[in-house]
Design an enzyme around this catalytic site. Structure first.
Site, mmCIF file in Angstrom:
data_model
loop_
_atom_site.group_PDB
_atom_site.id
_atom_site.type_symbol
_atom_site.label_atom_id
_atom_site.label_comp_id
_atom_site.label_asym_id
_atom_site.label_seq_id
_atom_site.Cartn_x
_atom_site.Cartn_y
_atom_site.Cartn_z
ATOM 1 N N GLY A 9 35.905 37.184 43.600
ATOM 2 C CA GLY A 9 36.735 36.057 44.001
ATOM 3 C C GLY A 9 37.961 35.992 43.121
ATOM 4 O O GLY A 9 38.419 36.996 42.580
ATOM 5 N N CYS A 10 38.472 34.808 42.956
ATOM 6 C CA CYS A 10 39.684 34.600 42.156
ATOM 7 C C CYS A 10 39.495 35.145 40.743
ATOM 8 O O CYS A 10 38.535 34.800 40.061
ATOM 9 C CB CYS A 10 39.999 33.109 42.113
ATOM 10 S SG CYS A 10 41.403 32.709 41.067
ATOM 11 N N PHE A 11 40.413 35.981 40.311
ATOM 12 C CA PHE A 11 40.259 36.575 38.984
ATOM 13 C C PHE A 11 40.376 35.552 37.863
ATOM 14 O O PHE A 11 39.918 35.779 36.752
ATOM 15 C CB PHE A 11 41.169 37.771 38.748
ATOM 16 C CG PHE A 11 42.631 37.614 39.082
ATOM 17 C CD1 PHE A 11 43.325 36.435 38.957
ATOM 18 C CD2 PHE A 11 43.329 38.720 39.544
ATOM 19 C CE1 PHE A 11 44.673 36.336 39.246
ATOM 20 C CE2 PHE A 11 44.676 38.644 39.849
ATOM 21 C CZ PHE A 11 45.347 37.441 39.692
ATOM 22 N N TRP A 12 40.981 34.401 38.135
ATOM 23 C CA TRP A 12 41.060 33.361 37.112
ATOM 24 C C TRP A 12 39.669 32.975 36.633
ATOM 25 O O TRP A 12 39.461 32.679 35.466
ATOM 26 C CB TRP A 12 41.734 32.108 37.659
ATOM 27 C CG TRP A 12 43.165 32.238 38.034
ATOM 28 C CD1 TRP A 12 44.042 33.229 37.689
ATOM 29 C CD2 TRP A 12 43.897 31.316 38.837
ATOM 30 N NE1 TRP A 12 45.274 32.980 38.237
ATOM 31 C CE2 TRP A 12 45.214 31.808 38.944
ATOM 32 C CE3 TRP A 12 43.569 30.130 39.477
ATOM 33 C CZ2 TRP A 12 46.200 31.150 39.663
ATOM 34 C CZ3 TRP A 12 44.554 29.473 40.191
ATOM 35 C CH2 TRP A 12 45.851 29.976 40.279
#
Length: 173
Positions: A9-12
């Site tokens: 998912g979102c790398f953050w």
């Protein structure tokens, strides 16, 4: 040192769980598995480059193993959702374990099979396991996002955190 690349998912949301572990030399947000060289965040979000948001981890296998990293990885994702993760939908958010050699490949396959065998999830484990491809660093504002933007990170991470608490607490172990 060895490398691992994980998409979840979102790398953050994928940096923080690995960031301060003993044996992690560095971890970066970036893009992989696409068909454009040096893609930008805007291009990847447009779904035109084929890239997946991912994190690249450089680690010391004498201090932390690839198998240890996989254990942490599974506990950051919904391994039953092939079309994104949580509020992040689309091919650029698909869950993937990228491997660099046959040992990593076999370790990832065994780890996936072991997770499926636990019965923790009623749906099949659909996280892809693929050969590593070129990894392109994301722009500086995406590196260590959780440290630079804690309030926005918390908002973006809330749904993931609730899922993880529900599926990975000690009562489910």
């Amino acid at each position: 040192m060895e490398r691992a690349i994980f998409a979840g998912g979102c790398f953050w949301c994928m940096i923080q769980p690995f960031d301060e572990l003993d044996g992690i030399e560095s971890i970066f947000s970036g893009y992989t598995a696409g068909h454009t060289e040096n893609p930008t965040y805007k291009e990847v979000k447009s779904h035109q480059t084929g890239h997946t948001e991912a994190v690249e981890i450089i680690f010391d296998p004498e201090k932390i193993s690839f198998d240890d990293l996989l254990t942490i990885y599974w506990q950051q994702t919904d391994p039953t959702d092939a079309f994104g993760q949580f509020e992040d939908r689309g091919d650029n958010y698909r869950p993937v374990i990228f491997y660099f050699n046959e040992e990593q490949h076999q370790t990832a396959l065994a780890s996936k099979a072991a997770l499926q065998a636990t019965g923790r999830f009623t749906e099949p484990i659909v996280t892809a396991i693929e050969p590593a491809q070129p990894f392109y660093l994301a722009e500086e504002e995406h590196q260590e996002y959780y440290k630079k933007n804690p309030e926005n990170f918390a908002r973006n991470h809330a749904r993931r955190a609730a899922f993880l608490a529900d599926h990975w607490d000690q009562d489910h172990a």
